[in-house]
Write a protein that holds these residues in place. Sequence first.
Motif, PDB file in Angstrom:
ATOM      1  N   MET A 107       0.830  -1.201   0.000  1.00  0.00           N
ATOM      2  CA  MET A 107       0.000   0.000   0.000  1.00  0.00           C
ATOM      3  C   MET A 107       0.868   1.257   0.000  1.00  0.00           C
ATOM      4  SD  MET A 107      -2.851   1.169   2.813  1.00  0.00           S
ATOM      5  CE  MET A 107      -1.591   1.397   4.069  1.00  0.00           C
ATOM      6  N   LEU A 108       1.951   1.242   0.785  1.00  0.00           N
ATOM      7  CA  LEU A 108       2.818   2.406   0.863  1.00  0.00           C
ATOM      8  C   LEU A 108       3.617   2.610  -0.423  1.00  0.00           C
ATOM      9  CD1 LEU A 108       4.202   2.034   4.507  1.00  0.00           C
ATOM     10  CD2 LEU A 108       2.473   3.650   3.708  1.00  0.00           C
ATOM     11  N   GLN A 109       3.989   1.531  -1.075  1.00  0.00           N
ATOM     12  CA  GLN A 109       4.847   1.632  -2.248  1.00  0.00           C
ATOM     13  C   GLN A 109       4.086   1.889  -3.541  1.00  0.00           C
ATOM     14  OE1 GLN A 109       6.977  -2.086  -1.982  1.00  0.00           O
ATOM     15  NE2 GLN A 109       8.659  -1.178  -0.836  1.00  0.00           N
ATOM     16  N   THR A 110       2.905   1.281  -3.688  1.00  0.00           N
ATOM     17  CA  THR A 110       2.185   1.379  -4.961  1.00  0.00           C
ATOM     18  C   THR A 110       0.742   1.843  -4.822  1.00  0.00           C
ATOM     19  OG1 THR A 110       1.418  -0.936  -4.906  1.00  0.00           O
ATOM     20  CG2 THR A 110       3.605  -0.512  -5.862  1.00  0.00           C
ATOM     21  N   GLY A 111       0.169   1.767  -3.612  1.00  0.00           N
ATOM     22  CA  GLY A 111      -1.238   2.087  -3.440  1.00  0.00           C
ATOM     23  C   GLY A 111      -2.166   0.973  -3.873  1.00  0.00           C
ATOM     24  N   PHE A 137      -6.301   1.504  -3.984  1.00  0.00           N
ATOM     25  CA  PHE A 137      -6.712   2.666  -3.210  1.00  0.00           C
ATOM     26  C   PHE A 137      -6.657   3.945  -4.036  1.00  0.00           C
ATOM     27  CE2 PHE A 137      -5.425  -0.368   0.073  1.00  0.00           C
ATOM     28  CZ  PHE A 137      -6.482  -0.270   0.952  1.00  0.00           C
ATOM     29  N   GLN A 138      -6.286   3.824  -5.310  1.00  0.00           N
ATOM     30  CA  GLN A 138      -6.252   4.965  -6.224  1.00  0.00           C
ATOM     31  C   GLN A 138      -5.441   6.122  -5.623  1.00  0.00           C
ATOM     32  OE1 GLN A 138     -10.303   5.841  -7.300  1.00  0.00           O
ATOM     33  NE2 GLN A 138     -10.606   3.868  -8.277  1.00  0.00           N
ATOM     34  N   GLN A 139      -4.259   5.777  -5.201  1.00  0.00           N
ATOM     35  CA  GLN A 139      -3.380   6.754  -4.599  1.00  0.00           C
ATOM     36  C   GLN A 139      -2.970   7.815  -5.612  1.00  0.00           C
ATOM     37  OE1 GLN A 139      -0.248   4.852  -2.514  1.00  0.00           O
ATOM     38  NE2 GLN A 139       0.690   6.713  -1.759  1.00  0.00           N
ATOM     39  N   ALA A 151      -0.912  10.215  -7.867  1.00  0.00           N
ATOM     40  CA  ALA A 151       0.406  10.035  -8.468  1.00  0.00           C
ATOM     41  C   ALA A 151       1.463  10.859  -7.741  1.00  0.00           C
ATOM     42  CB  ALA A 151       0.368  10.414  -9.948  1.00  0.00           C
ATOM     43  N   SER A 152       1.050  12.021  -7.255  1.00  0.00           N
ATOM     44  CA  SER A 152       2.000  12.888  -6.554  1.00  0.00           C
ATOM     45  C   SER A 152       2.436  12.304  -5.215  1.00  0.00           C
ATOM     46  CB  SER A 152       1.390  14.274  -6.328  1.00  0.00           C
ATOM     47  OG  SER A 152       0.183  14.181  -5.586  1.00  0.00           O
ATOM     48  N   HIS A 153       1.647  11.346  -4.702  1.00  0.00           N
ATOM     49  CA  HIS A 153       2.001  10.718  -3.428  1.00  0.00           C
ATOM     50  C   HIS A 153       2.971   9.562  -3.620  1.00  0.00           C
ATOM     51  CE1 HIS A 153      -1.902  12.318  -1.349  1.00  0.00           C
ATOM     52  NE2 HIS A 153      -1.100  13.274  -1.806  1.00  0.00           N
ATOM     53  N   LEU A 154       3.301   9.262  -4.857  1.00  0.00           N
ATOM     54  CA  LEU A 154       4.324   8.267  -5.176  1.00  0.00           C
ATOM     55  C   LEU A 154       5.445   9.017  -5.894  1.00  0.00           C
ATOM     56  CD1 LEU A 154       1.951   5.457  -6.523  1.00  0.00           C
ATOM     57  CD2 LEU A 154       3.031   5.551  -4.279  1.00  0.00           C
ATOM     58  N   PRO A 155       6.252   9.751  -5.151  1.00  0.00           N
ATOM     59  CA  PRO A 155       7.206  10.681  -5.762  1.00  0.00           C
ATOM     60  C   PRO A 155       8.257   9.992  -6.614  1.00  0.00           C
ATOM     61  CG  PRO A 155       7.694  10.382  -3.435  1.00  0.00           C
ATOM     62  CD  PRO A 155       6.383   9.700  -3.693  1.00  0.00           C
ATOM     63  N   THR A 156       8.550  10.623  -7.731  1.00  0.00           N
ATOM     64  CA  THR A 156       9.663  10.199  -8.580  1.00  0.00           C
ATOM     65  C   THR A 156      10.690  11.323  -8.582  1.00  0.00           C
ATOM     66  OG1 THR A 156       8.534  11.083 -10.530  1.00  0.00           O
ATOM     67  CG2 THR A 156       8.236   8.735 -10.041  1.00  0.00           C
ATOM     68  N   LEU A 157      11.944  10.963  -8.474  1.00  0.00           N
ATOM     69  CA  LEU A 157      13.001  11.958  -8.361  1.00  0.00           C
ATOM     70  C   LEU A 157      13.514  12.342  -9.743  1.00  0.00           C
ATOM     71  CD1 LEU A 157      14.973  10.258  -5.450  1.00  0.00           C
ATOM     72  CD2 LEU A 157      13.081  11.895  -5.294  1.00  0.00           C
ATOM     73  N   ALA A 158      13.742  13.632  -9.931  1.00  0.00           N
ATOM     74  CA  ALA A 158      14.279  14.091 -11.209  1.00  0.00           C
ATOM     75  C   ALA A 158      15.662  13.498 -11.451  1.00  0.00           C
ATOM     76  CB  ALA A 158      14.345  15.616 -11.224  1.00  0.00           C
ATOM     77  N   THR A 159      16.433  13.400 -10.389  1.00  0.00           N
ATOM     78  CA  THR A 159      17.759  12.788 -10.464  1.00  0.00           C
ATOM     79  C   THR A 159      17.860  11.732  -9.371  1.00  0.00           C
ATOM     80  OG1 THR A 159      18.741  14.871 -11.246  1.00  0.00           O
ATOM     81  CG2 THR A 159      20.248  13.176 -10.404  1.00  0.00           C
ATOM     82  N   ALA A 160      18.065  10.496  -9.759  1.00  0.00           N
ATOM     83  CA  ALA A 160      18.121   9.404  -8.787  1.00  0.00           C
ATOM     84  C   ALA A 160      19.265   9.619  -7.804  1.00  0.00           C
ATOM     85  CB  ALA A 160      18.296   8.067  -9.503  1.00  0.00           C
TER      86      ALA A 160
END
Length: 259
Positions: free
Chosen positions: A135-139, A156-158, A160-169
Amino acid sequence: MNKITLSMMKSFTQSVEMPLAFTGLCQAPAENYYKTEAFTLDFWGDTNEIAPVVTDLKDGNNKFSIEDFLNKEFKAPAMLDEFTVSTFKLLERAMGKNTFEDPNAMASLTSLFKTHMRVGSDRQRRTVEYMVAQMLQTGVIILNDAKGQPAYKIDFQQKASHLPTLATAWTDSENATPFSDLENMGDLIVTDGHKQPTNIKMSQQAYYALTRTKEYLDMADNRRINIVKDVSAPKIDGMMYKGTLDLVAYTLHMYVYTG
């Protein structure tokens, strides 16, 4: 040969630790226990509005309403485990008992029952831990049946902004900006959750990458140790406290889990 020639030392059981690092983040109030197949949840979120002033008293009051709310329905997964105990097994030597001692059927039954109940409980608790991690990782929670096939799914239709992606890893140690990333995540939590973040929990890999970025190493230099402080923090089962990050708007206790 008789029981004088052989003595049994203390038995040893190797059991897997139950850290429950993710499950511990959840709550279990009385209303969470139910007997129905499904349950519903009403949700109302504060809009964080500021009350406007009036320009003319004859226009009346400014109206607001809290009548709009959301309702969500969930169908929980069911775990039905069982075990059997053979009466013939009760006559055999139980774990930790001397071969030459007379078997005590009732004692053996009690011991087997307690062991089965503990193992069964651990199985189900691990499933709950796995559910929270998903749930925490993908919703989305997906559970398999006894044959390893997907048998339960809930989305849970989380946002997208709550699953942050980093501009630079963070693995790009020279160019990564982990402190800016954490500040942005904190801002999002304040905006959407109306709560001030105090902890950050990460995997071993994420912590390893974070602590090797140039930005982190520069800030953690002994001459600027105020950025990374080692202070006491609440203990979280299954996680290791690694220090505190003192950012611009947030002070975050860092925890690492090994799951």
